[in-house]
Motif scaffolding. Structure first.
Motif, mmCIF file in Angstrom:
data_model
loop_
_atom_site.group_PDB
_atom_site.id
_atom_site.type_symbol
_atom_site.label_atom_id
_atom_site.label_comp_id
_atom_site.label_asym_id
_atom_site.label_seq_id
_atom_site.Cartn_x
_atom_site.Cartn_y
_atom_site.Cartn_z
ATOM 1 N N VAL A 1 41.267 35.416 47.826
ATOM 2 C CA VAL A 1 40.750 36.588 48.522
ATOM 3 C C VAL A 1 41.354 37.822 47.857
ATOM 4 O O VAL A 1 42.569 38.000 47.885
ATOM 5 C CB VAL A 1 41.121 36.568 50.014
ATOM 6 N N PRO A 2 40.543 38.651 47.230
ATOM 7 C CA PRO A 2 41.113 39.779 46.483
ATOM 8 C C PRO A 2 41.715 40.837 47.389
ATOM 9 O O PRO A 2 41.244 41.054 48.510
ATOM 10 C CB PRO A 2 39.915 40.328 45.707
ATOM 11 N N GLY A 3 42.760 41.480 46.862
ATOM 12 C CA GLY A 3 43.363 42.614 47.530
ATOM 13 C C GLY A 3 42.702 43.906 47.090
ATOM 14 O O GLY A 3 41.653 43.904 46.432
ATOM 15 N N TYR B 1 39.710 40.559 35.246
ATOM 16 C CA TYR B 1 40.358 41.599 36.030
ATOM 17 C C TYR B 1 41.568 41.052 36.766
ATOM 18 O O TYR B 1 41.507 39.980 37.378
ATOM 19 C CB TYR B 1 39.383 42.189 37.051
ATOM 20 N N CYS B 2 42.629 41.807 36.717
ATOM 21 C CA CYS B 2 43.832 41.501 37.484
ATOM 22 C C CYS B 2 43.701 42.126 38.870
ATOM 23 O O CYS B 2 43.146 43.230 39.021
ATOM 24 C CB CYS B 2 45.035 42.081 36.737
ATOM 25 N N ASN B 3 44.214 41.416 39.858
ATOM 26 C CA ASN B 3 44.116 41.895 41.237
ATOM 27 C C ASN B 3 45.438 41.677 41.964
ATOM 28 O O ASN B 3 46.134 40.688 41.720
ATOM 29 C CB ASN B 3 43.003 41.159 41.965
ATOM 30 N N ALA B 4 45.754 42.587 42.856
ATOM 31 C CA ALA B 4 47.000 42.494 43.611
ATOM 32 C C ALA B 4 46.753 42.717 45.096
ATOM 33 O O ALA B 4 45.885 43.521 45.479
ATOM 34 C CB ALA B 4 47.999 43.530 43.105
ATOM 35 N N GLY B 5 47.542 42.027 45.896
ATOM 36 C CA GLY B 5 47.572 42.327 47.316
ATOM 37 C C GLY B 5 46.693 41.485 48.204
ATOM 38 O O GLY B 5 46.556 41.802 49.399
ATOM 39 N N GLY B 6 46.087 40.432 47.692
ATOM 40 C CA GLY B 6 45.263 39.590 48.530
ATOM 41 C C GLY B 6 46.081 38.911 49.632
ATOM 42 O O GLY B 6 47.207 38.505 49.398
ATOM 43 N N VAL C 1 39.272 33.242 39.419
ATOM 44 C CA VAL C 1 39.751 32.415 38.315
ATOM 45 C C VAL C 1 41.051 31.712 38.687
ATOM 46 O O VAL C 1 41.163 30.498 38.581
ATOM 47 C CB VAL C 1 39.956 33.264 37.049
ATOM 48 N N ALA C 2 42.035 32.493 39.111
ATOM 49 C CA ALA C 2 43.349 31.922 39.420
ATOM 50 C C ALA C 2 44.121 32.875 40.303
ATOM 51 O O ALA C 2 43.905 34.087 40.268
ATOM 52 C CB ALA C 2 44.133 31.647 38.141
ATOM 53 N N GLY C 3 45.043 32.317 41.087
ATOM 54 C CA GLY C 3 45.893 33.134 41.943
ATOM 55 C C GLY C 3 47.277 32.542 42.032
ATOM 56 O O GLY C 3 47.466 31.339 41.819
ATOM 57 N N ILE C 4 48.246 33.394 42.357
ATOM 58 C CA ILE C 4 49.627 32.960 42.482
ATOM 59 C C ILE C 4 50.286 33.754 43.598
ATOM 60 O O ILE C 4 50.068 34.956 43.741
ATOM 61 C CB ILE C 4 50.375 33.133 41.138
ATOM 62 N N THR C 5 51.070 33.056 44.422
ATOM 63 C CA THR C 5 51.725 33.738 45.527
ATOM 64 C C THR C 5 52.866 34.617 45.037
ATOM 65 O O THR C 5 53.296 34.522 43.884
ATOM 66 C CB THR C 5 52.267 32.719 46.534
ATOM 67 N N ASN D 1 50.785 38.869 46.406
ATOM 68 C CA ASN D 1 50.026 37.795 45.795
ATOM 69 C C ASN D 1 49.198 38.409 44.671
ATOM 70 O O ASN D 1 48.668 39.523 44.813
ATOM 71 C CB ASN D 1 49.084 37.145 46.799
ATOM 72 N N MET D 2 49.067 37.697 43.557
ATOM 73 C CA MET D 2 48.330 38.213 42.403
ATOM 74 C C MET D 2 47.203 37.262 42.041
ATOM 75 O O MET D 2 47.285 36.052 42.286
ATOM 76 C CB MET D 2 49.270 38.371 41.204
ATOM 77 N N GLY D 3 46.167 37.819 41.443
ATOM 78 C CA GLY D 3 45.050 36.969 41.061
ATOM 79 C C GLY D 3 44.340 37.488 39.831
ATOM 80 O O GLY D 3 44.480 38.652 39.448
ATOM 81 N N TRP D 4 43.606 36.595 39.223
ATOM 82 C CA TRP D 4 42.694 36.938 38.133
ATOM 83 C C TRP D 4 41.274 36.602 38.569
ATOM 84 O O TRP D 4 41.029 35.533 39.134
ATOM 85 C CB TRP D 4 43.030 36.154 36.871
#
Length: 120
Positions: A105-107, A95-100, A48-52, A33-36
């Protein structure tokens, strides 16, 4: 070790658009899962936003709904954030985030951030 590199930030006038990109390497991007997220000086970090991982489900923070769109290209290990109708209050480091484990929920993996400045 997953590495995330953001790009696409900059200075834009209110009402304008920007597209942020986040390129991932070193991990199984297709399963993350990725998020901003964003953070402005003196303020807490904000979702801000997330995508599975499949791209089938997206979620947005209330302040950006209807203006921002998150998408991903698994073949390119890249996630995007299209930002339209930008407002001065969107000014922040993004910020880009991965693994939530779920959207919002941030990874454990973060990029270095890219600055977005919206002038009035």
């Amino acid at each position: 070790q997953v590495q995330l590199v953001e790009s696409g930030g900059g200075l834009v006038q209110a009402g304008g658009s920007l597209r942020l990109s986040c390129a991932a390497s070193g991990g199984t991007f297709n399963y993350f899962n990725m998020g901003w997220y964003r953070q402005a000086p003196g303020k807490e970090r904000e979702f801000v936003a997330g995508i599975t991982w499949s791209g089938g489900i997206t979620a947005y923070g209330d302040s950006v709904k209807g203006r921002f769109t998150i998408s991903r290209e698994n073949a390119k290990n890249t996630v995007y954030l299209q930002m339209n109708s930008l407002k001065p209050e969107d000014t922040a480091s993004y910020y880009c985030n991965a693994g939530g484990v779920r959207l919002g929920v941030p990874g454990n993996y973060w990029g270095q951030g890219t600055q977005v400045t919206v002038s009035s």
